[in-house]
Design a protein around this motif. Structure first.
Motif, PDB file in Angstrom:
ATOM      1  N   GLY A 122       6.281  13.258  -6.400  1.00 13.84           N
ATOM      2  CA  GLY A 122       6.280  14.554  -7.078  1.00 13.84           C
ATOM      3  C   GLY A 122       4.983  15.328  -6.988  1.00 13.84           C
ATOM      4  N   TRP A 123       4.201  15.150  -5.904  1.00 14.58           N
ATOM      5  CA  TRP A 123       2.901  15.803  -5.768  1.00 14.58           C
ATOM      6  C   TRP A 123       2.951  16.976  -4.791  1.00 14.58           C
ATOM      7  N   TYR A 124       2.027  17.927  -5.013  1.00 14.69           N
ATOM      8  CA  TYR A 124       1.783  18.981  -4.026  1.00 14.69           C
ATOM      9  C   TYR A 124       0.417  19.597  -4.300  1.00 14.69           C
ATOM     10  N   PRO A 125      -0.411  19.785  -3.254  1.00 16.86           N
ATOM     11  CA  PRO A 125      -0.161  19.392  -1.862  1.00 16.86           C
ATOM     12  C   PRO A 125      -0.238  17.872  -1.695  1.00 16.86           C
ATOM     13  N   THR A 126      -0.320  17.405  -0.452  1.00 18.31           N
ATOM     14  CA  THR A 126      -0.333  15.971  -0.174  1.00 18.31           C
ATOM     15  C   THR A 126      -1.449  15.282  -0.958  1.00 18.31           C
ATOM     16  N   PRO A 127      -1.120  14.259  -1.753  1.00 16.80           N
ATOM     17  CA  PRO A 127      -2.134  13.605  -2.589  1.00 16.80           C
ATOM     18  C   PRO A 127      -2.933  12.558  -1.819  1.00 16.80           C
ATOM     19  N   TYR A 128      -4.065  12.187  -2.384  1.00 17.29           N
ATOM     20  CA  TYR A 128      -4.808  11.038  -1.876  1.00 17.29           C
ATOM     21  C   TYR A 128      -4.430   9.813  -2.702  1.00 17.29           C
ATOM     22  N   LEU A 129      -4.604   8.629  -2.137  1.00 15.08           N
ATOM     23  CA  LEU A 129      -4.377   7.368  -2.844  1.00 15.08           C
ATOM     24  C   LEU A 129      -5.575   6.465  -2.590  1.00 15.08           C
ATOM     25  N   ARG A 130      -6.139   5.915  -3.664  1.00 11.44           N
ATOM     26  CA  ARG A 130      -7.322   5.072  -3.547  1.00 11.44           C
ATOM     27  C   ARG A 130      -7.134   3.770  -4.317  1.00 11.44           C
ATOM     28  N   TRP A 131      -7.493   2.672  -3.663  1.00  8.65           N
ATOM     29  CA  TRP A 131      -7.543   1.363  -4.303  1.00  8.65           C
ATOM     30  C   TRP A 131      -8.988   1.073  -4.701  1.00  8.65           C
ATOM     31  N   SER A 132      -9.175   0.380  -5.841  1.00 12.90           N
ATOM     32  CA  SER A 132     -10.524   0.025  -6.281  1.00 12.90           C
ATOM     33  C   SER A 132     -10.479  -1.286  -7.053  1.00 12.90           C
ATOM     34  N   GLY A 156     -12.942  -1.778  -9.277  1.00 15.31           N
ATOM     35  CA  GLY A 156     -13.827  -1.440 -10.382  1.00 15.31           C
ATOM     36  C   GLY A 156     -15.274  -1.309  -9.972  1.00 15.31           C
ATOM     37  N   LYS A 157     -15.607  -1.844  -8.808  1.00 19.68           N
ATOM     38  CA  LYS A 157     -16.976  -1.767  -8.306  1.00 19.68           C
ATOM     39  C   LYS A 157     -17.071  -0.902  -7.051  1.00 19.68           C
ATOM     40  N   GLN A 158     -16.029  -0.946  -6.256  1.00 16.25           N
ATOM     41  CA  GLN A 158     -16.036  -0.202  -5.004  1.00 16.25           C
ATOM     42  C   GLN A 158     -14.610   0.113  -4.571  1.00 16.25           C
ATOM     43  N   LEU A 159     -14.497   1.095  -3.692  1.00 18.99           N
ATOM     44  CA  LEU A 159     -13.198   1.420  -3.129  1.00 18.99           C
ATOM     45  C   LEU A 159     -12.802   0.346  -2.135  1.00 18.99           C
ATOM     46  N   LEU A 160     -11.517   0.034  -2.087  1.00 21.72           N
ATOM     47  CA  LEU A 160     -11.002  -0.993  -1.195  1.00 21.72           C
ATOM     48  C   LEU A 160     -10.202  -0.354  -0.074  1.00 21.72           C
ATOM     49  N   GLN A 161     -10.383  -0.859   1.108  1.00 23.48           N
ATOM     50  CA  GLN A 161      -9.646  -0.352   2.257  1.00 23.48           C
ATOM     51  C   GLN A 161      -8.324  -1.101   2.370  1.00 23.48           C
ATOM     52  N   SER A 162      -7.230  -0.367   2.339  1.00 27.79           N
ATOM     53  CA  SER A 162      -5.927  -1.009   2.454  1.00 27.79           C
ATOM     54  C   SER A 162      -5.737  -1.568   3.859  1.00 27.79           C
ATOM     55  N   THR A 163      -5.350  -2.837   3.926  1.00 28.82           N
ATOM     56  CA  THR A 163      -5.079  -3.445   5.227  1.00 28.82           C
ATOM     57  C   THR A 163      -3.622  -3.257   5.630  1.00 28.82           C
ATOM     58  N   ARG A 164      -2.845  -2.693   4.735  1.00 32.13           N
ATOM     59  CA  ARG A 164      -1.442  -2.410   5.025  1.00 32.13           C
ATOM     60  C   ARG A 164      -1.252  -0.902   5.172  1.00 32.13           C
ATOM     61  N   SER A 165      -0.042  -0.478   5.331  1.00 31.48           N
ATOM     62  CA  SER A 165       0.225   0.920   5.668  1.00 31.48           C
ATOM     63  C   SER A 165       0.094   1.859   4.471  1.00 31.48           C
ATOM     64  N   LEU A 166      -0.138   3.118   4.789  1.00 35.54           N
ATOM     65  CA  LEU A 166      -0.121   4.215   3.828  1.00 35.54           C
ATOM     66  C   LEU A 166       0.946   5.179   4.315  1.00 35.54           C
ATOM     67  N   ARG A 167       1.959   5.409   3.489  1.00 31.49           N
ATOM     68  CA  ARG A 167       3.114   6.170   3.946  1.00 31.49           C
ATOM     69  C   ARG A 167       3.365   7.368   3.033  1.00 31.49           C
ATOM     70  N   TYR A 168       3.640   8.522   3.655  1.00 30.67           N
ATOM     71  CA  TYR A 168       3.977   9.736   2.917  1.00 30.67           C
ATOM     72  C   TYR A 168       5.405  10.159   3.245  1.00 30.67           C
ATOM     73  N   SER A 169       6.042  10.812   2.277  1.00 28.29           N
ATOM     74  CA  SER A 169       7.367  11.388   2.511  1.00 28.29           C
ATOM     75  C   SER A 169       7.482  12.674   1.704  1.00 28.29           C
ATOM     76  N   GLU A 170       8.457  13.495   2.051  1.00 27.66           N
ATOM     77  CA  GLU A 170       8.629  14.803   1.412  1.00 27.66           C
ATOM     78  C   GLU A 170      10.084  14.985   1.019  1.00 27.66           C
ATOM     79  N   ASP A 171      10.322  15.497  -0.206  1.00 31.04           N
ATOM     80  CA  ASP A 171      11.700  15.728  -0.627  1.00 31.04           C
ATOM     81  C   ASP A 171      12.136  17.146  -0.257  1.00 31.04           C
ATOM     82  N   SER A 172      13.354  17.503  -0.621  1.00 28.55           N
ATOM     83  CA  SER A 172      13.929  18.780  -0.202  1.00 28.55           C
ATOM     84  C   SER A 172      13.204  19.990  -0.788  1.00 28.55           C
ATOM     85  N   SER A 173      12.488  19.805  -1.896  1.00 24.36           N
ATOM     86  CA  SER A 173      11.759  20.914  -2.514  1.00 24.36           C
ATOM     87  C   SER A 173      10.323  21.014  -2.015  1.00 24.36           C
TER      88      SER A 173
END
Length: 232
Positions: A163-173, A175-192
């Motif tokens: 339910g976001w607009y524009p395209t949101p960011y996603l961050r893992w942490s 508590g001390k530092q940001l973590l780099q996801s070793t798995r995929s980051l996927r976006y999708s868009e609904d009809s609106s």
């Protein structure tokens, strides 16, 4: 020509075709989806709009709104704006059309309304135009965390939000530092046009991580794994 308004936003006008008519706008402007916004546009020096032709366009296609001879012309109006546009006031002190304020009031904003709007004003003595940039935002759902056990006492953490607009960011942490996801980051868009995001992260079962999702200039939404893992 660009001036700086007291509010800090630039006031910009295209080079006037006639020295007797100049169009100024305040840009950019932003609105939350579903709300009402005014795109400020006025002529300088102030001149009653009763004797002017005023049109608002997106990319010079069918006009969003046209006004001529003290009345609106709706025959060629872009269908997606019918019933949602009218003249508005650029600020609380404005006297409206009598002083050349031809600002566009847009109701029930959708994500498809985001973009550039052209304010065109003409009279017997010349014409001018200027562009207002509109951004539309929507804040989505709080992130949903889930986990699947993997080998070697590891967890495959999943984070998703919609339910976001524009395209949101996603961050893992952690508590001390940001973590780099070793798995995929996927976006999708609904009809609106609203955006969803989904990400995975492999962590040890003793880790306490958080996932935050947001758009710039808005407070992000966050979920933490601590309470989630407590139930395991």
């Amino acid at each position: 020509m660009c001036l700086v308004a007291a509010l800090g936003a630039p006031l910009c006008g295209a080079s006037p075709v006639s020295g007797s008519l100049e169009v100024l706008v305040r840009t950019p402007v932003s609105v939350r989806r579903g709300h009402t916004i005014t795109l400020p546009c006025w002529n300088n020096p102030p001149q009653s709009a009763d004797s002017l032709e005023v049109s608002w366009y997106r990319n010079y296609d069918a006009p969003i709104m046209s006004y001529r001879g003290k009345k609106f012309e709706n025959a060629s109006q872009d269908a997606s704006y019918v019933g949602r546009v009218s003249f508005g006031l650029k600020d609380a002190a404005s006297a409206g059309l009598t002083e050349g304020d031809v600002s566009l009031k847009l109701e029930k904003a959708t994500v498809k309304d985001a973009g550039d709007y052209i304010c065109y004003v003409s009279s017997e003595r010349g014409y001018d135009r200027a562009t207002v940039s509109l951004s539309v935002t929507e804040v989505g759902t709080s992130p949903l965390l889930s986990a699947v056990w993997e080998e070697d006492n590891m967890l495959n953490m999943s984070c998703e939000s919609e339910g976001w607009y524009p395209t949101p960011y996603l961050r893992w942490s952690d508590g001390k530092q940001l973590l780099q996801s070793t798995r995929s980051l996927r976006y999708s868009e609904d009809s609106s046009g609203l955006q969803s995001v989904h990400s995975w992260l492999l962590v040890s079962s003793s880790s306490e991580v958080s996932c935050s999702v947001g758009i710039f200039d808005e407070e992000p939404k966050e979920a933490r794994s601590k309470s989630f893992l407590a139930g395991w």
